[in-house]
Scaffold this motif. Sequence first.
Motif, PDB file in Angstrom:
ATOM      1  N   HIS A   9       4.789 -12.537  41.821  1.00 28.64           N
ATOM      2  CA  HIS A   9       6.099 -13.428  41.929  1.00 28.64           C
ATOM      3  C   HIS A   9       7.298 -12.164  41.673  1.00 28.64           C
ATOM      4  CE1 HIS A   9       4.946 -11.874  37.712  1.00 28.64           C
ATOM      5  NE2 HIS A   9       6.367 -11.671  37.667  1.00 28.64           N
ATOM      6  N   ASN A  16       6.701 -14.891  52.545  1.00 27.53           N
ATOM      7  CA  ASN A  16       7.266 -14.526  51.191  1.00 27.53           C
ATOM      8  C   ASN A  16       8.656 -14.488  50.940  1.00 27.53           C
ATOM      9  OD1 ASN A  16       4.559 -13.654  50.158  1.00 27.53           O
ATOM     10  ND2 ASN A  16       4.902 -11.760  51.514  1.00 27.53           N
ATOM     11  N   ARG A  37       9.557 -17.883  49.150  1.00 29.57           N
ATOM     12  CA  ARG A  37       9.260 -17.568  47.774  1.00 29.57           C
ATOM     13  C   ARG A  37      10.447 -17.400  46.985  1.00 29.57           C
ATOM     14  NH1 ARG A  37       3.924 -14.497  47.021  1.00 29.57           N
ATOM     15  NH2 ARG A  37       4.105 -14.673  45.019  1.00 29.57           N
TER      16      ARG A  37
END
Length: 257
Positions: free
Chosen positions: A181, A242, A245
């Motif tokens: 994360h 990515n 995200r």
Amino acid sequence: MPFCAYEMQVYMPKPQNIYDDPDFYKGYEELRKSGTALNDVLEQPAIRSLLPQSLEGLHLLDIGCGFGDFARFARSKGATSVIGIDPSKNMITAAREKTDDNAVTYLNAAIETFEPQVTDKFDCIISSLALHYVQNYEDILVKLASWLPATGRLVFSVEHPICTALAAQKWALDADGNKLHWPLDNYRDEGPRETSWFIDGVIKYHRTVESYVNGLLDAGFNLLRLLEPEPQEYGHDERWDNHRRRPPFLVLAAEKR
């Protein structure tokens, strides 16, 4: 370098010019030569989507003009003139070498100290990933508004506050190096962050999305559009996934009231 409260108190009394550091410039130049940097894939398409419908006959100012890519693009779309400013002598030298056009002027100047000639009139002001390096964002906006006519447009990008909030600017990884994360902390604590990008000691100023938007409204602009661009043209590729995200860029378009 780990994030700590001390890093948020870094004082920078004059405009930052990391692009004239030889190591930084070399790394950045190689990144941009690839043609697949985030600037090319996400940020520049977003900027261009927020420009006036036609650039024909317009006079533009490009803040943080870098290698002059946008200035040359604007002229190809009919802009009458473009002034590009950048605090880096390296960037200005490269931009001049790449541009053969008397209607484009490149000046070695930082936005904090730049003042246009009385005869300079701008219909549109562009800034690509430069305003997160300035300390006094609100003051800069007031200055930019004074250079635009009513309904003149300002379009700019910055690193997304989700990215600038934490000085480390790195993914949290598992034991195998997989991205778990993106850490977010100290979001409300606005101010300078010292981080590493090609070299140590790069200063970026963190602001909330709220501050970016309300700064525009307080300086006499109407917000036209806010974008957090995501990859569009590269299909399924983990490298670009990515960036869905956590958004790397915030792009704003505003019109002077």
